[in-house]
Scaffold this motif. Structure first.
Motif, PDB file in Angstrom:
ATOM      1  N   LEU A 147      46.886  32.259  22.804  1.00 30.19           N
ATOM      2  CA  LEU A 147      47.961  32.293  21.798  1.00 30.19           C
ATOM      3  C   LEU A 147      47.741  33.418  20.773  1.00 30.19           C
ATOM      4  O   LEU A 147      48.690  34.094  20.368  1.00 30.19           O
ATOM      5  N   SER A 148      46.482  33.623  20.380  1.00 36.33           N
ATOM      6  CA  SER A 148      46.184  34.710  19.430  1.00 36.33           C
ATOM      7  C   SER A 148      46.531  36.059  20.044  1.00 36.33           C
ATOM      8  O   SER A 148      47.079  36.938  19.369  1.00 36.33           O
ATOM      9  N   SER A 149      46.209  36.212  21.337  1.00 31.91           N
ATOM     10  CA  SER A 149      46.499  37.481  22.014  1.00 31.91           C
ATOM     11  C   SER A 149      48.005  37.726  22.069  1.00 31.91           C
ATOM     12  O   SER A 149      48.465  38.841  21.803  1.00 31.91           O
ATOM     13  N   VAL A 150      48.765  36.691  22.406  1.00 30.12           N
ATOM     14  CA  VAL A 150      50.229  36.847  22.476  1.00 30.12           C
ATOM     15  C   VAL A 150      50.778  37.189  21.094  1.00 30.12           C
ATOM     16  O   VAL A 150      51.637  38.061  20.945  1.00 30.12           O
ATOM     17  N   ASN A 151      50.252  36.556  20.072  1.00 29.37           N
ATOM     18  CA  ASN A 151      50.694  36.863  18.699  1.00 29.37           C
ATOM     19  C   ASN A 151      50.400  38.315  18.328  1.00 29.37           C
ATOM     20  O   ASN A 151      51.209  38.977  17.685  1.00 29.37           O
ATOM     21  N   LEU A 152      49.222  38.773  18.757  1.00 28.06           N
ATOM     22  CA  LEU A 152      48.837  40.164  18.470  1.00 28.06           C
ATOM     23  C   LEU A 152      49.805  41.137  19.148  1.00 28.06           C
ATOM     24  O   LEU A 152      50.268  42.103  18.536  1.00 28.06           O
ATOM     25  N   VAL A 153      50.107  40.842  20.420  1.00 30.76           N
ATOM     26  CA  VAL A 153      51.037  41.701  21.171  1.00 30.76           C
ATOM     27  C   VAL A 153      52.417  41.683  20.495  1.00 30.76           C
ATOM     28  O   VAL A 153      53.056  42.720  20.320  1.00 30.76           O
ATOM     29  N   THR A 154      52.858  40.496  20.089  1.00 33.06           N
ATOM     30  CA  THR A 154      54.170  40.386  19.428  1.00 33.06           C
ATOM     31  C   THR A 154      54.199  41.200  18.135  1.00 33.06           C
ATOM     32  O   THR A 154      55.172  41.893  17.843  1.00 33.06           O
TER      33      THR A 154
ATOM     34  N   ALA B 199      61.090  40.116   9.892  1.00 29.67           N
ATOM     35  CA  ALA B 199      60.959  38.717  10.315  1.00 29.67           C
ATOM     36  C   ALA B 199      60.100  38.627  11.566  1.00 29.67           C
ATOM     37  O   ALA B 199      59.227  37.753  11.687  1.00 29.67           O
ATOM     38  N   MET B 200      60.331  39.573  12.476  1.00 28.35           N
ATOM     39  CA  MET B 200      59.561  39.589  13.721  1.00 28.35           C
ATOM     40  C   MET B 200      58.082  39.854  13.474  1.00 28.35           C
ATOM     41  O   MET B 200      57.233  39.470  14.257  1.00 28.35           O
ATOM     42  N   MET B 201      57.770  40.556  12.403  1.00 19.73           N
ATOM     43  CA  MET B 201      56.348  40.805  12.066  1.00 19.73           C
ATOM     44  C   MET B 201      55.757  39.574  11.385  1.00 19.73           C
ATOM     45  O   MET B 201      54.615  39.211  11.612  1.00 19.73           O
ATOM     46  N   LEU B 202      56.564  38.932  10.531  1.00 15.16           N
ATOM     47  CA  LEU B 202      56.048  37.804   9.733  1.00 15.16           C
ATOM     48  C   LEU B 202      55.812  36.547  10.578  1.00 15.16           C
ATOM     49  O   LEU B 202      54.851  35.816  10.334  1.00 15.16           O
ATOM     50  N   ILE B 203      56.681  36.331  11.576  1.00 16.22           N
ATOM     51  CA  ILE B 203      56.561  35.085  12.355  1.00 16.22           C
ATOM     52  C   ILE B 203      55.194  34.985  13.060  1.00 16.22           C
ATOM     53  O   ILE B 203      54.469  34.007  12.855  1.00 16.22           O
ATOM     54  N   PRO B 204      54.791  35.980  13.870  1.00 12.07           N
ATOM     55  CA  PRO B 204      53.471  35.833  14.519  1.00 12.07           C
ATOM     56  C   PRO B 204      52.315  35.768  13.511  1.00 12.07           C
ATOM     57  O   PRO B 204      51.320  35.081  13.744  1.00 12.07           O
TER      58      PRO B 204
END
Lengths: 487, 238
Positions: free
Chosen positions: B107-114, B31-36
Motif C-alpha cells: 500500500l505504501s508503494s502504491v501511494n508513493l507511485v500515486t 487533491a490528488m497529491m494530498l489524498i495519498p
C-alpha cells in the motif's frame, strides 16, 4: 534584393579600437585586436571568417554580453543606435539590438516557445502582447510549431521561432550568428532569404556572421572578413571569384581522387523495416531498410524535422525503433549534433591520449592524430575544448573519432560541417575520404556539402521514407534547386 | 533516450490549454497529491479501496493528458526505488529487525507511485507561466524567477544527458562510461553561460498575465466528486 533606397547614412553601429580577451586568456591572446568599423542605418553587413576567428566574440562585445556574462576584458568604444553602449540600459539595448544566436535551444526561458514569446512581448506591449506575437508568428509562418515544447522541435524549426522572438521588440538592429546553421535548403535557407527581404523592406540594419555566405551575397551591402582578430573590408565580387576558383579546384581534385565506394561485403549495419514514432505522434520513420558495408559512405539528406537525427539516434542505439530491427556488426562511434557532448577531457592532448589508449589502435595513434589536428589548425593541444568555437569542436570530434575508430568500424556524423567555412568543410571531407576502410553515415540538411562525397550513396529522407537520391537526380538539379547551389 | 525524453515530457506542460480552467487543474492535482499523503500518514497499511481509487484516478487523468504507455514506462524509475526498499526490508527481516507487513509495504508503494503521478500531473497541467503567476501571487517572485530559469532548461538537459551517455559509451565502452559525467559538466557549463546570456539579452520574463477563468459547473462537480468519493472511501471503506 538590397535595401530599397540604401545610401550612405549616419552609422548606427560605430566601433573604434575594439580589443577583447577572455578571463582565461588574460595572460595571452586578444581575440579581437583594434577593430574599427561602422554600419550605416538600414545597411546589411556580412562578416565572414574561419571558425574561432572571433565572430561570436564580436557579437558579445557589441551587445555588452562579453563583459556582463563572460567577464571579458573589453577596450575601445562601441556606439549603438547613436549612443555609447555604456550609456544604454538593458531595455534600451533590447529595443536597439536583437541577437539570434548559433544555438537556438538556449533562446527560450520557458519550455513552450509561444509562452516564452508572450512573456517577452508583455514586457514591451502589455495587453497587446498577444496581438504582436500573433503577427510575428504569421510573418514567419510558424503557427504549426510555435505551440510545441522546445524539446520536440528540430534545431532548424527552432531557429525560425528564434528569429520571430527577436522581432518582437521591433529592434533597429538585428544580428544573426550563423543563421543558416542547421537550416535546410528549401524551408531553411529560402525562408531566411525571405526573412531578409522582409527585414530589408522594414528598414532594419542587419549584421550577419555566416560560413555558408554564398547564399546571401545578393542580400548584403558590404562584407567584412575577420581574421586573427582584425576586421578588413572585402569586395563582394572578389569573394565570389575567389570562392568559385577554390571550388573548381577542389571539385576537380575530388573528382580526380581514385577513392571508390567500398567493394567489401562485410556488413557493418543493417536496418530492417524500421518504423519509429514518439508516443502518440505521427510516424517519424516508415519502413526503413538500409545495409551499410565496410568502407561505405552513406549520406542522408533531408529537410529540418525530417527525422535525420532521429534515424542516427536509432542507429546509435539512443532510441529504440517502434517496429523493425537494427543490427550493428562492428564498433560504432557517434558524434551528436551538439558536439560538446562527445568530449570528456580537460585538454585536446588528453582527449587524444584517452582515445588512443582505450581503443588500442595503432601504436602511432597519438602522433598521427596530433599531426592531423595540427593540419586543421589545432596547434595548442593543451587547450580546453570548452574554449573552442562550435565549428572547431565539431571538426575536433570528427577528426578524433575517425582517427581512432577500428578499421572496420562505423562512424555516425550528425551535421559534421556545422560552423565550418566552405574550405574547412572541403578539407574535412577530404580527410574523411582518406579513411577508406571506415564506414560513415553522414547526415546533412544542406545540399552544399553532398558534392563533397562524389562516391557516396546518397539518400533522401522525406515524409519518414528513405529513398535513394541519384546524384544527378532531376529533383536535385531542377531550376529552383540549382539557384541554391554555390557558384 | 526514450526513457529520458519520456521523463522530460512528464514534467513539461503538454496540454494545459486543452484541459480545464486553471483553478480546476490546480485543485484536482493538489487533491490528488494530498489524498495519498493523508492515507500514508494517518492510515498506514489500511484503506485499500481508497488507495486503489486514487491510483486509478491518477492514471486515468494522466492518460487523458499524456500517453499512458509512456507514463507507465517512466514508472520503472520509481519501481527501482521500490524494489530497493523491498530488498532493504527483506535484509532487515533476515537480520531480525522489526519490519512492516507485506500489506503495509504494497500500500505504501502504491501511494508513493500515486504521489509521483500526481506531481507529474501538476506539472503537465500547469504551464510555467501559470506556475510563475501562482508563485508571484503568493509573494514569491524571486522564487518564481529562479523556477523559470531552472525548469525551462530541465527537459532540454535531460534530453541531452542520455545523448552524451550514448556518445561516451560508444567512444570508450562500458568500462569508462562514467566519463560521460565530464561531458555533461562541460555541456551544463555551456548551457549555464547561454542561460545567463539569454537572461541578459531578454531579461527574466515579467509576471505573466494569465487568463484565470472561473471553473464551469461541470468542473466544480468533478472536483467535488473526486474529493467526496475519496473522503467517503477513506472514512467508510476498509
Amino acid at each position: 534584393m538590397l535595401q530599397k533606397g540604401y545610401d550612405a547614412r549616419k552609422p548606427i553601429v560605430k566601433v573604434k579600437g575594439l580589443w577583447l580577451r577572455y578571463r582565461v586568456s588574460m595572460q595571452g591572446d586578444w581575440v579581437l585586436r583594434s577593430l574599427d568599423f561602422e554600419v550605416e542605418d538600414r545597411e546589411t553587413v556580412l562578416v565572414i571568417g574561419a571558425s574561432g576567428s572571433g565572430k561570436t566574440s564580436l557579437i558579445r562585445a557589441l551587445t555588452g554580453v562579453a563583459q556582463a556574462v563572460f567577464g571579458a576584458e573589453v577596450q575601445g568604444e562601441i556606439e549603438l543606435c547613436f549612443k555609447k553602449l555604456k550609456e544604454l540600459s538593458t531595455h534600451d539595448i533590447q529595443k536597439c539590438v536583437q541577437v539570434v544566436n548559433q544555438d537556438p535551444y538556449t533562446h527560450f526561458l520557458e519550455p513552450v516557445p509561444l509562452d516564452d514569446m508572450l512573456s517577452y512581448a508583455e514586457k514591451f506591449y502589455g495587453n497587446e502582447a498577444e496581438e504582436i506575437v500573433e503577427k510575428v508568428v504569421k510573418l514567419l509562418d510558424i503557427e504549426d510549431i510555435v505551440n510545441r515544447p522546445v524539446i520536440t522541435l528540430s534545431g532548424g524549426q527552432l531557429k525560425r521561432i528564434t528569429i520571430a522572438k527577436a522581432l518582437i521588440p521591433n529592434p533597429t538592429i538585428l544580428i544573426f550568428d550563423e543563421p543558416l546553421m542547421w537550416l535546410d535548403d528549401v524551408n531553411g535557407v529560402e525562408m531566411f532569404k525571405a526573412i531578409l527581404k522582409i527585414l530589408n523592406d522594414m528598414g532594419k540594419t542587419i549584421i550577419i556572421m555566416e560560413h555558408r555566405f554564398l547564399h546571401l551575397l545578393n542580400f548584403v551591402n558590404s562584407m567584412y572578413k575577420l581574421m586573427q582578430g582584425t576586421l578588413a573590408k572585402v569586395d563582394k565580387s572578389d569573394v565570389t571569384k575567389l570562392v568559385r576558383q577554390n571550388f573548381r579546384r577542389v571539385v576537380e581534385g575530388i573528382q580526380a581522387l581514385k577513392t571508390s565506394q567500398s567493394n567489401s561485403y562485410r556488413e557493418v549495419l543493417r536496418l530492417d523495416n524500421v518504423w519509429f514514432k514518439y508516443g502518440k505522434e505521427q510516424w517519424v520513420l516508415r519502413d526503413l531498410n538500409l545495409k551499410v558495408y565496410q568502407g561505405d559512405t552513406v549520406v542522408i539528406y533531408g529537410s529540418n524535422g525530417a527525422g535525420k537525427s532521429t534515424l542516427l539516434r536509432i542507429i546509435a542505439g539512443v532510441l529504440k525503433p517502434t517496429k523493425g530491427s537494427v543490427k550493428r556488426f562492428s564498433k560504432v562511434m557517434y558524434i551528436p549534433q551538439i558536439p560538446y557532448l562527445f568530449l570528456t577531457e580537460e585538454s585536446i592532448k588528453k582527449e587524444i591520449k584517452e582515445l588512443c589508449n582505450n581503443r588500442k589502435v595503432r601504436e602511432d595513434c597519438f602522433s598521427r592524430c596530433s599531426e592531423l589536428l595540427n593540419r586543421f589548425g589545432y596547434d595548442d593541444l593543451d587547450r580546453l575544448p570548452l574554449h573552442l568555437s562550435w565549428g572547431q569542436v565539431t571538426r575536433l570530434a570528427t577528426l578524433l573519432s575517425i582517427n581512432t575508430i577500428n578499421r572496420d568500424g562505423l562512424i555516425l556524423l550528425d551535421e559534421p560541417f556545422t560552423g565550418s567555412t566552405y574550405l574547412e568543410a572541403i578539407a574535412l571531407a577530404e580527410t574523411l575520404r582518406m579513411f577508406t576502410e571506415v564506414a560513415k553515415i553522414i547526415v546533412l540538411s544542406s545540399r552544399d556539402y553532398i558534392s563533397l562525397f562524389p562516391k557516396a550513396r546518397v539518400y533522401m529522407l522525406s515524409n519518414g521514407v528513405l529513398s535513394p537520391l541519384a546524384y544527378r537526380d532531376a529533383h536535385m538539379f531542377d531550376k529552383a534547386a540549382y539557384r541554391l547551389m554555390p557558384p | 533516450m526514450s526513457f529520458s525524453r519520456n521523463l522530460a515530457e512528464l514534467f513539461t506542460p503538454l496540454c494545459s490549454s486543452k484541459c480545464f480552467s486553471l483553478y480546476t487543474r490546480i485543485s484536482i492535482s493538489m487533491a490528488m497529491m494530498l489524498i495519498p499523503m493523508t492515507i500514508q500518514t494517518l492510515f498506514k497499511g489500511q484503506k485499500i479501496i481508497a488507495t486503489i481509487y486514487t491510483f486509478i484516478l491518477a492514471l486515468t487523468l494522466l492518460s487523458i493528458c499524456s500517453n499512458l504507455k509512456r507514463v507507465l514506462r517512466v514508472l520503472t524509475l520509481i519501481l527501482i526505488f521500490i524494489v530497493i526498499g523491498f530488498i532493504v526490508i527483506a535484509i532487515s527481516k533476515f537480520l531480525g529487525y522489526p519490519t512492516p507487513t507485506l500489506k503495509e509495504l504494497i500500500l505504501s508503494s502504491v501511494n508513493l507511485v500515486t504521489l509521483f503521478l500526481s506531481i507529474s500531473l501538476f506539472f503537465q497541467w500547469t504551464s510555467l507561466r501559470e506556475l510563475r503567476w501562482i508563485l508571484t501571487k503568493m509573494g514569491m517572485s524571486r522564487l518564481a524567477n529562479l523556477t523559470t530559469a531552472t525548469l525551462a532548461f530541465l527537459p532540454l538537459l535531460l534530453n541531452n544527458y542520455i545523448e552524451a551517455y550514448i556518445a561516451i559509451l560508444m567512444k570508450f565502452g562500458k568500462r569508462k562510461v562514467y566519463k560521460a559525467v565530464n561531458s555533461l559538466i562541460i555541456h551544463t557549463t555551456m548551457i549555464a553561460n547561454d542561460v545567463a546570456q539569454a537572461i541578459y539579452l531578454y531579461g527574466l520574463p515579467q509576471t505573466p498575465r494569465v487568463k484565470v477563468e472561473r471553473p464551469k459547473l461541470l468542473e466544480v462537480l468533478l472536483i467535488a466528486t473526486i474529493v467526496i468519493l475519496a473522503m467517503f472511501l477513506i472514512i467508510v471503506a476498509p
